[in-house]
Each structure stands twice: as C-alpha cells, then as structure tokens.
Design a protein around this motif. Structure first.
Motif, PDB file in Angstrom:
ATOM      1  N   THR A  81       0.832  -1.213   0.000  1.00 41.95           N
ATOM      2  CA  THR A  81       0.000   0.000   0.000  1.00 41.95           C
ATOM      3  C   THR A  81       0.859   1.252   0.000  1.00 41.95           C
ATOM      4  N   GLY A  82       1.894   1.274   0.868  1.00 43.91           N
ATOM      5  CA  GLY A  82       2.782   2.434   0.931  1.00 43.91           C
ATOM      6  C   GLY A  82       3.567   2.632  -0.348  1.00 43.91           C
ATOM      7  N   GLN A  83       3.992   1.540  -0.978  1.00 46.50           N
ATOM      8  CA  GLN A  83       4.745   1.621  -2.227  1.00 46.50           C
ATOM      9  C   GLN A  83       3.891   2.229  -3.334  1.00 46.50           C
ATOM     10  N   CYS A  84       2.654   1.809  -3.412  1.00 48.27           N
ATOM     11  CA  CYS A  84       1.738   2.382  -4.425  1.00 48.27           C
ATOM     12  C   CYS A  84       1.496   3.869  -4.155  1.00 48.27           C
ATOM     13  N   MET A  85       1.323   4.233  -2.875  1.00 52.59           N
ATOM     14  CA  MET A  85       1.119   5.643  -2.527  1.00 52.59           C
ATOM     15  C   MET A  85       2.341   6.479  -2.896  1.00 52.59           C
ATOM     16  N   GLU A  86       3.526   5.941  -2.610  1.00 49.69           N
ATOM     17  CA  GLU A  86       4.760   6.652  -2.922  1.00 49.69           C
ATOM     18  C   GLU A  86       4.915   6.831  -4.429  1.00 49.69           C
ATOM     19  N   ALA A  87       4.548   5.809  -5.206  1.00 46.27           N
ATOM     20  CA  ALA A  87       4.635   5.915  -6.667  1.00 46.27           C
ATOM     21  C   ALA A  87       3.709   7.001  -7.200  1.00 46.27           C
ATOM     22  N   ILE A  88       2.506   7.080  -6.636  1.00 46.61           N
ATOM     23  CA  ILE A  88       1.564   8.126  -7.059  1.00 46.61           C
ATOM     24  C   ILE A  88       2.108   9.508  -6.710  1.00 46.61           C
ATOM     25  N   ILE A  89       2.699   9.652  -5.516  1.00 49.05           N
ATOM     26  CA  ILE A  89       3.269  10.936  -5.104  1.00 49.05           C
ATOM     27  C   ILE A  89       4.389  11.356  -6.042  1.00 49.05           C
ATOM     28  N   LEU A  90       5.296  10.423  -6.343  1.00 56.03           N
ATOM     29  CA  LEU A  90       6.427  10.747  -7.212  1.00 56.03           C
ATOM     30  C   LEU A  90       5.965  11.108  -8.620  1.00 56.03           C
ATOM     31  N   GLY A  91       5.028  10.328  -9.176  1.00 56.78           N
ATOM     32  CA  GLY A  91       4.507  10.640 -10.502  1.00 56.78           C
ATOM     33  C   GLY A  91       3.842  12.000 -10.544  1.00 56.78           C
ATOM     34  N   PHE A 139       8.128  21.436 -19.699  1.00 54.45           N
ATOM     35  CA  PHE A 139       8.752  20.307 -20.384  1.00 54.45           C
ATOM     36  C   PHE A 139       7.685  19.571 -21.196  1.00 54.45           C
ATOM     37  N   PRO A 140       8.046  19.025 -22.339  1.00 56.29           N
ATOM     38  CA  PRO A 140       7.071  18.237 -23.115  1.00 56.29           C
ATOM     39  C   PRO A 140       6.828  16.880 -22.463  1.00 56.29           C
ATOM     40  N   TYR A 141       5.731  16.249 -22.856  1.00 56.97           N
ATOM     41  CA  TYR A 141       5.377  14.891 -22.419  1.00 56.97           C
ATOM     42  C   TYR A 141       5.222  14.788 -20.893  1.00 56.97           C
ATOM     43  N   ALA A 142       4.668  15.811 -20.257  1.00 59.86           N
ATOM     44  CA  ALA A 142       4.581  15.823 -18.791  1.00 59.86           C
ATOM     45  C   ALA A 142       3.738  14.655 -18.267  1.00 59.86           C
ATOM     46  N   LEU A 143       2.541  14.467 -18.826  1.00 59.64           N
ATOM     47  CA  LEU A 143       1.662  13.401 -18.355  1.00 59.64           C
ATOM     48  C   LEU A 143       2.259  12.031 -18.657  1.00 59.64           C
ATOM     49  N   LEU A 144       2.811  11.878 -19.853  1.00 56.83           N
ATOM     50  CA  LEU A 144       3.407  10.600 -20.248  1.00 56.83           C
ATOM     51  C   LEU A 144       4.542  10.209 -19.307  1.00 56.83           C
ATOM     52  N   VAL A 145       5.465  11.122 -19.064  1.00 58.64           N
ATOM     53  CA  VAL A 145       6.618  10.828 -18.205  1.00 58.64           C
ATOM     54  C   VAL A 145       6.167  10.608 -16.772  1.00 58.64           C
ATOM     55  N   GLY A 146       5.183  11.386 -16.307  1.00 66.18           N
ATOM     56  CA  GLY A 146       4.681  11.203 -14.942  1.00 66.18           C
ATOM     57  C   GLY A 146       4.070   9.828 -14.734  1.00 66.18           C
ATOM     58  N   VAL A 147       3.253   9.386 -15.690  1.00 58.37           N
ATOM     59  CA  VAL A 147       2.635   8.053 -15.599  1.00 58.37           C
ATOM     60  C   VAL A 147       3.703   6.968 -15.649  1.00 58.37           C
ATOM     61  N   ILE A 205       6.942   7.159 -14.845  1.00 59.37           N
ATOM     62  CA  ILE A 205       7.755   7.146 -13.629  1.00 59.37           C
ATOM     63  C   ILE A 205       6.965   6.590 -12.458  1.00 59.37           C
ATOM     64  N   ALA A 206       5.667   6.926 -12.376  1.00 62.04           N
ATOM     65  CA  ALA A 206       4.840   6.370 -11.303  1.00 62.04           C
ATOM     66  C   ALA A 206       4.751   4.850 -11.406  1.00 62.04           C
ATOM     67  N   PHE A 207       4.650   4.343 -12.626  1.00 63.54           N
ATOM     68  CA  PHE A 207       4.544   2.888 -12.821  1.00 63.54           C
ATOM     69  C   PHE A 207       5.861   2.191 -12.483  1.00 63.54           C
TER      70      PHE A 207
END
Length: 382
Positions: free
Chosen positions: A241-251, A263-271, A273-275
């Motif tokens: 649970t914490g790992q998933c929360m941390e991934a969402i925060i970082l993304g 920067f270009p591709y903001a949503l793409l890179v965020g998704v 990196i979160a994954f």
C-alpha cells in the motif's frame, strides 16, 4: 521409564536430522538440482500465490467498503466473485492505461527519430567535408591507407560462412524463444487460475493450514508462528500500500514540475515514472531514461534540464518521502528502509528490493519486542 523413552526418541531424531544435514552438504549439487527442479514445477503456483496476496488488498477494500453495506442474500453470495473480478479489472486497467499512454508516444518518437537520422547523417557528411578542408593531414592519412591490400574475396567468403552457420543458430534460437513464450503464457494462465481459486477460498485454505500446524506443532510453537505470520502479513500488506502511494506521489511531483517548467510529455513521463517507481528507490530511473530519450528527440537542451530535474526530485523522494511514507507504513525507521533496499538489491536484485523491506520490518518488530521484554521496560527500543 517414560523419560528414558522420550530421551531416546529425541536422540534418534537428532541423529536422523544430523545424518540428513550431512548428506545434504555432501550431495549439495544434487540437492540444489532437486530444489531448482521442484521450483520449476511449482513456479506458476508460486506466481499465483503472490498474485493472490497482492490482489487480496484491493479485494478486501472492495468487499468491505464498497460492498460492505449490501444485505441482499443473493448479493452476499456474489460479493466475493464480484470483488475478485473488480480487483483483476483494476490491475488490468492500470496496465492498459500505462500501455495506451506510453506505447503510442514511444512509437511516434521512434518514427520521428527515423526521419531525423538522414538529416543528421547529411549534416555529419557536411561537417566531415569541412573538417577535411580545414585539416588536410586527415585526407593524406586516408590516402595512405592501402585499401587494395585487403583480400575482399576472403572477407566475402567469411561473411557467407557466417550467414550459412548463423542461419541454423537463428532457427534454433527462434524455436527456443517460441517455446519460452508458449511456456510463459501457459504458466501465466495457470497462475491466474490458481490465484482466483486462492482468493475465492482463502478462509477455507487458511483454516486448513491452521489445523495442520496445530496438529503437528506444540501449542506454544503454533501460537508464536501465528503471531509471526500475522505480523508478516500486516507488514507486507502495508508495504505494498505504501509503495503504491509513494509511486503516485512521485509521478504527481514530476507532472506538476514538468508543467511548471514547460517540459514536453509531462503526463506521459509522470505516468511512466509512477509505474516504474513501484520498484523501490531505483525503479524511477527506468522512467527517467525513457523520459530523457523522448525529450532529447524533441529538444536536447531540455533533455539535459529534465535530467537535472529528475536528480533533484529523486533525491527528495529517495531521502525524505520514500523512507517516511514506506517506513511509517511498515513501522521501520528510515535508515533501515534504505539499508533493506540496498542489501536486498545486492542479494536478489529487484525481487530483493521488493521483499526485503517487509522482511526486515518483521525481524525488527520481533527483535524490538524481545529486547524490550528482556530489559523489563527499561531502555526501550521505539
């Protein structure tokens, strides 16, 4: 008399155990092959058990919070199958969203790169011509090369032999790859079916396991084992649970920062990196590599600044957010989270990073309990 018989039974058991250990040490290679063979057979069931454990987290949430107030007898029977289906659907939806977001953009970028390569080669040719004009000694060096001395016939014969011999290797490699893919698909199917049955009958399986342990172990060992199993289950669940929360925060941090700095591709890179950040500490570097590549095709200067941004956010996440979010979720101090990730990664790679944090958390909790108990309430470990 009974005491003597009990002692004899313990001595015989100790002798048998010692003999088995000595035989295992002497025939270690045979034992290792046997273990690997058994693991190969059990691999889909192990994967299925792991998948069931992970899917049990959203399934419990759906079953208790989303469908917890349902009182209809028919819905009560359908609650578990519906929860299992929705859990699988959530995981599949996440994978599809990531694939739909990332794959088309990567394909588009590769096509753009293919279009830019001829331009790059043309510019390179012009630059080389200018270099030869400015540095005439380079042209002299090229002219001095004895190109006529090269045995082109021998070279072509070597290439033909390589192609002839390599064709068989390609065919055999193709067969191996195809069989590996088919075996992987079969194992995946068996793992999914097994995980479904485990989730559907988890209470019954748990009760059977408890009965077996209670039958073969003493009451003290049984109770202590149940306590350790409960603690480990809690730590693994909280870690995921914490790992998933941390991934969402970082993304989310990357999306916001990239939008602010344009920067270009903001949503793409965020998704992305979160994954990839689901792999502790180092997983986000995979997303960084892909993001840097995408931005570099569009603007090399921005790619450099994106890498700088990634280093800054990664330091903030790795040293501040991750240890506190994941460490608090498993009750492990920040320094031991970093130590667990480092040691686990060194020993077992990505799998070690994923499992060592909850394992170290469980050992830490048991050690803290034992130390506090022996100290009698003084000099407690928090």
């Amino acid at each position: 008399m009974d005491l003597s018989r009990n002692n004899m039974k313990k001595i015989r058991g100790l002798i048998v155990f010692t003999a088995v250990v000595c035989l295992a040490v002497i025939k270690f290679d045979v034992v290792l092959k046997g273990i690997l063979f058994a693991l190969g057979i059990l691999k889909p069931f192990i994967y299925g058990a792991v998948a069931a454990f992970v899917l049990n987290i959203p399934m419990n949430a759906i079953e208790k919070k989303l469908l917890g107030k349902v009182r209809s007898p028919k819905m009560q029977k359908a609650k578990r199958p519906v929860s299992i289906f929705l859990s699988f659907a959530v995981v599949v939806l996440i994978i599809v969203v990531v694939a739909v977001t990332v794959v088309p953009q990567l394909t588009k970028t590769m096509m753009e790169l293919g279009n830019k390569i001829p331009v790059f080669l043309g510019d390179l040719q012009v630059s080389l011509e200018q270099l030869f004009v400015q540095q005439p000694e380079l042209a002299v060096m090229l002219e001095e090369l004895d190109v006529d001395s090269i045995n082109w016939e021998s070279a072509l014969r070597g290439i033909a032999d390589f192609m002839r011999n390599g064709l068989g290797s390609v065919v055999s490699s193709t067969v191996v790859v195809a069989s590996t893919i088919i075996g992987g698909v079969v194992n995946l199917f068996v793992a999914l079916v097994f995980s479904f049955y485990v989730l559907a009958q988890k209470e019954k399986l748990g009760n059977q396991m408890k009965r077996m342990m209670h039958a073969y172990f003493s009451e003290k060992v049984f109770v202590r084992t149940m306590e350790i199993a409960s603690l480990a289950n809690k730590n693994f669940t909280n870690f995921i649970t914490g790992q998933c929360m941390e991934a969402i925060i970082l993304g989310s941090m990357f999306v916001v920062a990239m939008v602010i700095f344009r920067f270009p591709y903001a949503l793409l890179v965020g998704v992305l990196i979160a994954f990839t950040a689901l792999i502790p500490i180092v997983g986000a570097f995979i997303g960084c590599f892909v993001g840097t590549f995408l931005i570099m095709v569009d603007d090399p200067i921005k790619a450099v600044w994106f890498f700088v941004l990634f280093i800054i956010l990664q330091q903030v996440e790795g040293n501040l957010i991750y240890p506190h979010v994941v460490g608090n979720s498993v009750g492990l101090p920040s320094i031991w989270v970093l130590a667990a990730v480092t040691v686990g990664g060194s020993l077992m790679g990505v799998a070690g990073m994923l499992i060592f944090i909850p394992i170290v958390s469980t050992v830490y909790a048991l050690l803290r309990e034992d130390v506090n108990k022996k100290n009698g309430g003084r000099l407690k470990i928090e």
